[in-house]
Scaffold this motif. Structure first.
Motif, PDB file in Angstrom:
ATOM      1  N   UNK A  26       0.898  -1.190   0.011  1.00 42.72           N
ATOM      2  CA  UNK A  26       0.145   0.016   0.110  1.00 42.72           C
ATOM      3  C   UNK A  26       0.977   1.487  -0.056  1.00 42.72           C
ATOM      4  N   UNK A 127     -12.413  -8.550   1.969  1.00 46.07           N
ATOM      5  CA  UNK A 127     -12.363  -9.913   1.158  1.00 46.07           C
ATOM      6  C   UNK A 127     -13.018 -10.042   0.193  1.00 46.07           C
ATOM      7  N   UNK A 159      -6.127  -3.089  -2.325  1.00 42.61           N
ATOM      8  CA  UNK A 159      -5.492  -2.985  -1.010  1.00 42.61           C
ATOM      9  C   UNK A 159      -5.569  -3.796  -0.168  1.00 42.61           C
ATOM     10  N   UNK A 160      -5.339  -5.002  -0.214  1.00 47.45           N
ATOM     11  CA  UNK A 160      -5.596  -6.189   0.875  1.00 47.45           C
ATOM     12  C   UNK A 160      -4.189  -6.282   1.503  1.00 47.45           C
ATOM     13  N   UNK A 161      -4.457  -6.987   2.611  1.00 51.51           N
ATOM     14  CA  UNK A 161      -3.527  -7.322   3.539  1.00 51.51           C
ATOM     15  C   UNK A 161      -2.143  -7.883   2.684  1.00 51.51           C
TER      16      UNK A 161
ATOM     17  N   UNK B  16      -1.008   3.533   3.481  1.00 54.95           N
ATOM     18  CA  UNK B  16       0.236   2.595   3.259  1.00 54.95           C
ATOM     19  C   UNK B  16       1.547   3.551   3.010  1.00 54.95           C
ATOM     20  N   UNK B  44      -1.955  -7.934  10.419  1.00 54.17           N
ATOM     21  CA  UNK B  44      -2.168  -8.272   8.881  1.00 54.17           C
ATOM     22  C   UNK B  44      -1.079  -9.246   8.524  1.00 54.17           C
ATOM     23  N   UNK B 116     -15.620 -13.756   3.388  1.00 57.10           N
ATOM     24  CA  UNK B 116     -15.317 -12.307   3.594  1.00 57.10           C
ATOM     25  C   UNK B 116     -15.877 -11.858   5.012  1.00 57.10           C
ATOM     26  N   UNK B 153      -9.137   0.871   4.862  1.00 54.05           N
ATOM     27  CA  UNK B 153      -9.869  -0.117   5.268  1.00 54.05           C
ATOM     28  C   UNK B 153     -10.465  -0.057   6.944  1.00 54.05           C
TER      29      UNK B 153
END
Lengths: 384, 328
Positions: A26, A127, A159-161, B16, B44, B116, B153
Motif C-alpha cells: 500500500x 475480502x 489494497x488487501x493485507x 500505506x 496483517x 469475507x 479499510x
C-alpha cells in the motif's frame, strides 16, 4: 552492478500485451503507475482501459471517475494515433449484484439480494473485493475481445493485507465448493440429516450442533439460505475466476511489481516476485517509484557536509552552507535507497527495473501522469 | 503514563507507506515507559513488528520484544486468525472434539480464508479480549496498541462487529459483537491516524476522520510523520522557488569551500533548493489541512537514516513530549 532495465514502451507497443497488473504494498503508487501507463499507452495508439480498485479522490477526478457506475468511461482528448483511454473504478457491490442477477431467475435473484447476510457480504465485508476484482478483470478482457472497444486492460490490485490475495480467490472458492462444509450447509434441514449421516458419519451432527451453538439458529439459517441461493451462481463464478487465473499466466499478461525504495516496500516486492514466479505468472519487472535523484552525485554527502562545516567555521557563505547540507541529506537518502535496492537486485538479479523520480508534490492530473509515464519509459538504471 | 488517560485500546492506522507500524511501535514504547505493561498487536500477518524490533518472527503468542525507558515492557502478538478462532471456540464454548470436526469438514478454513468479514471479527475480538483481560483485580495490560489495517479499510475493520450485530438478532455472537462495539465506541478506545504532509495521505486521513466520527468511534491524535525543518529561511525559500537565489554568492561559497572544480554542482544545488522549497510550501499547506481536522496533532521528525531501534526510541520520546497536547 547494473540492473536490467525494463523497456516500458516496448511492452505497451506490443499488441500481444493485453493485460498489465500493477501490484505492490500500500502507498507505493500502484494506482498512479497504472494510470500513467494507461495514458502513455493511449497516446501511442493503444486502446487502454484502466481498472482501478481504490483510487485517491483527486486522481479519480482527474480521470473523470467522479461517480461509480462500474462501467469504463472514455477519457476524452488523451488518445492519439487511434489510441483511447477508458477508466473505471470497481464497485464491488454492483459487480456482485450483477453476477447474481445474471444467473438464476429474477425471483431467486431478488431473494438473494434481499438477504441481510448477502448485503453485508457484498458491501461491508473485507475480502469480497478480491473475488470481485477477479470477476471484473475477466469481464473487461472478454469485452475487449468481443467489442474491440479496448485492447489493453491495466489493473491495480486491491489494497488487501497481501496484495496478491486476489490470485487466491479461485482456489479458495474452489476448496469451499468442493469441500464437505458446503454440503453440510446445503443439507435440507427437514431431512434431519439422515442421508447425510451416512456420508459424514457423526461429524455431521457434531458440526451442525456446534454451528448452532456458536452462530445461533437464526444466523445459521440465514447462512444456509444464502449458500443455497448462491449455489447456482458459485459454479459459473468459479469457472470464470479459474479462466481469469489461467489468463493471468498467459504471456499476454505482464505483472509489474510496484515499490518505493524503502526496506518494507522492497521486502513486500520480493515476496510478490517470489509468489508470481511460484504461480508461473509472467513478471515484467519492478517499478521503483519516488526515487531520490541528484545531478551532483559526484559530491558525496560526507563531502558536502564537510564543506558546509568549513564554511560555518569561516562564518561566511551561509546560503551555500545551507544548500550543501540540503545536498548532503539528499545524498544520504539516495545512498540508503540504492542500498536497499542493491539488496533486492542481489536476490533477484533477473528482474528488470524501471524507476520514477520522487516529485515534490502528488501526481493528480493527466499532465502529471504523462510525465510519470515518460519517466518510466525513459528510465535509466538506478544502480550504475 | 496512560494512567490519567481513560484510553486502554489504541488503534493506529494510516495510509500505506506513512509509517503506521513505526508509529504504533513508538507509541507502545512510550506507553510502557515508567513501568507499564503494554501489548502491541499486529493483525496483517506482515511481521512488521518483528522487523522493527529486530527479533525473530512472532508466533501466535504474547512475547516480550522491548524494554521501555524507566522500566516497563512491550509485549507483541501477531494474531493468526485460525488460532484466534480455536481460542475463541475453546474459551466460550469449550468445544473440544467438535473443534477438530469443524476443521476437518472445512469450517475453519471457510471462516478464516474463504468467507469475507470473519477474519476481521476474529482480529477485533482478540484485541478486545487482550484489552479486558484481568489477573485478579488488575488488568494484565495497562494498554493495548493495535497496528491496524490502513485508513482505506479502517472503518470496515472496526465496524465489522456492528454489521455482525445487525445480522445476529440474538445469541452469543450478538452479545460478543455488542460488547466489542461497546468498547470500540467508548472513551477507552482511541484511533490514531498517521499521515505524511502529502496530499493523498492527508486526504485519506480527513476521509477516515469523517468515517470514524460517523461510526461513533473515537478519533485520537493525528500523527504527522517524517516532518522536516526547512533548511532555508523564509526569504531564501521564496527566492529558491522563483529561481532568484544569488548564484554568484553560492558560486563564491563553493569556491571558498574548495568545491569549484565540480562542474554542474552550482546548478544542481539551485535545483535541489527549488525542489526543497516546493516541498516546504506543499507541507505548509497540508499542515493547515491537518490542523483544520480539529484533533490533537503530534509531529514526528524525519529520520534521515531510516528507522532503526535507536530511532524508534527517539520517536517514542517525541510522543512522550507531546503528552501535554495529546493525553495518550
Amino acid at each position: 552492478m547494473t540492473d536490467p532495465t525494463l523497456d516500458v514502451d516496448a511492452l505497451l507497443h506490443d499488441p500481444g500485451t493485453t493485460i498489465i497488473v500493477c501490484c505492490g504494498a500500500g502507498g507505493v503508487g500502484k494506482t498512479t503507475t497504472a494510470a500513467s501507463l494507461g495514458v502513455r499507452a493511449a497516446q501511442r495508439g493503444r486502446r487502454a482501459c484502466v481498472l482501478t480498485i481504490d483510487p485517491a479522490r483527486r486522481l479519480a477526478q482527474s480521470l473523470g471517475l467522479e461517480e461509480l457506475d462500474n462501467t469504463p468511461r472514455p477519457i476524452d482528448s488523451v488518445g492519439r494515433d487511434g489510441g483511447a483511454l477508458f477508466a473505471m473504478m470497481l464497485d464491488m457491490k454492483r459487480t456482485f449484484d450483477e453476477i447474481v442477477q445474471q444467473h438464476g431467475d429474477p425471483a431467486r435473484a431478488a431473494q438473494i439480494l434481499e438477504n441481510p447476510l448477502y448485503q453485508s457480504l457484498s458491501s461491508s465485508f473485507a475480502g469480497t473485493q478480491e473475488y470481485m476484482a477477479m470477476e471484473k478483470l475477466g469481464q473487461l478482457h472478454r469485452e475487449a475481445i468481443e467489442t474491440g472497444e479496448w485492447d489493453l486492460v491495466i489493473v491495480d490490485t486491491p489494497p488487501s493485507r497481501s496484495a496478491l490475495d486476489f490470485l487466491d480467490a479461485p482456489d479458495r472458492l474452489g476448496s469451499f465448493l468442493d469441500g464437505r462444509f458446503v454440503r453440510i450447509l446445503l443439507a435440507p434441514a427437514k431431512a434431519g440429516g439422515k442421508a447425510y449421516m451416512k456420508v459424514f458419519g457423526g461429524a455431521f451432527t457434531l458440526v451442525t450442533s456446534s454451528l448452532n451453538k456458536v452462530l445461533g439458529a437464526q444466523l445459521l439459517n440465514d447462512l444456509q439460505t444464502l449458500v443455497a441461493g448462491l449455489d447456482s451462481v458459485f459454479g459459473g463464478f468459479r469457472e470464470r475466476a479459474e479462466r481469469t487465473y489461467a489468463l493471468l499466466q498467459d504471456p499476454g499478461t505482464a505483472f509489474l511489481v510496484v515499490a518505493a525504495p524503502e526496506p518494507d516496500a522492497l521486502r513486500e516486492a520480493s515476496f510478490f516476485v517470489e509468489r508470481l514466479q511460484q504461480d508461473a505468472m509472467p513478471l515484467a519487472g519492478l517499478v521503483l517509484n519516488r526515487v531520490h535523484t541528484t545531478e551532483a552525485a559526484d559530491v558525496s554527502g560526507a563531502r558536502a557536509e564537510g564543506a558546509a562545516e568549513e564554511l560555518d567555521e569561516l562564518d561566511e557563505h551561509a546560503l551555500t552552507s545551507a544548500l550543501l547540507r540540503l545536498h548532503a541529506d539528499t545524498m544520504r537518502v539516495r545512498d540508503r535507497e540504492r542500498h536497499v535496492l542493491t539488496r533486492f537486485t542481489g536476490a533477484h538479479p533477473d528482474v528488470a527495473v524501471v524507476s520514477a523520480p520522487a516529485l515534490p508534490g502528488d501526481v493528480h492530473d493527466v499532465h502529471g501522469l504523462e510525465q510519470m509515464g515518460a519517466a518510466l519509459a525513459g528510465s535509466v538504471a538506478v544502480l550504475d | 503514563m496512560g494512567n490519567q488517560s481513560p484510553t486502554r485500546l489504541h488503534v493506529v492506522t494510516g495510509k500505506g507507506g506513512t509509517g503506521k507500524t513505526t508509529a504504533a511501535a513508538a507509541l507502545a514504547l512510550h506507553l510502557a515507559s515508567g513501568g507499564q505493561r503494554v501489548l502491541l498487536i499486529e493483525v496483517e500477518g506482515r511481521q512488521g513488528i518483528a522487523q522493527l524490533f529486530d527479533v525473530p518472527q512472532l508466533p501466535y503468542e504474547e512475547r516480550k520484544v522491548a524494554l521501555a525507558r524507566g522500566g516497563g515492557d512491550v509485549y507483541a502478538l501477531a494474531i493468526d486468525p485460525e488460532d484466534a478462532l480455536y481460542e475463541y471456540l475453546d474459551l466460550y464454548y469449550r468445544l473440544g472434539r467438535a473443534g477438530k470436526a469443524l476443521r476437518k469438514v472445512g469450517v475453519v478454513e471457510f471462516a478464516t480464508t474463504v468467507a469475507p468479514g470473519v477474519r476481521d471479527v476474529l482480529l477485533t475480538g482478540k484485541a478486545y479480549e487482550a484489552t479486558r483481560r484481568r489477573h485478579g483485580q488488575q488488568y494484565v495490560y495497562d494498554a493495548v496498541v493495535v497496528d491496524a489495517p490502513p485508513t482505506g479499510r479502517i472503518g470496515r475493520f472496526l465496524n465489522v462487529n456492528a454489521e455482525v450485530a445487525g445480522l445476529a438478532k440474538m445469541g452469543p455472537i450478538r452479545r460478543q459483537a455488542d460488547s466489542i462495539m461497546g468498547l470500540l465506541r467508548s472513551p477507552r478506545t482511541a484511533v490514531h491516524l498517521v499521515t505524511l504532509l502529502e496530499e493523498m495521505p492527508v486526504q485519506e486521513t480527513a476521509d477516515a476522520v469523517d468515517e470514524l466520527r460517523r461510526l461513533d468511534i473515537p478519533v485520537g491524535a493525528i500523527v504527522v510523520n517524517q516532518t522536516r525543518h526547512p533548511a532555508l529561511s523564509h526569504e531564501q525559500l521564496q527566492d529558491a522557488q522563483q529561481g532568484r537565489l544569488d548564484g554568484g554568492e553560492v558560486a563564491a561559497g563553493l569556491k571558498a569551500a574548495g568545491l569549484s572544480g565540480h562542474s554542474g554542482l552550482l546548478d544542481a544545488l539551485l535545483r535541489e533548493a527549488r525542489a526543497h522549497a516546493e516541498r516546504v510550501e506543499l507541507e505548509t499547506a497540508q499542515r493547515a489541512l491537518v490542523q483544520a481536522l480539529d484533533q490533537p496533532v503530534v509531529e514526528l521528525p524525519w529520520l534521515v537514516d531510516g528507522v532503526d531501534l535507536a530511532g524508534l526510541y527517539e520517536l517514542s520520546d517525541r510522543l512522550g513530549q507531546a503528552e501535554t497536547e495529546v493525553p495518550w
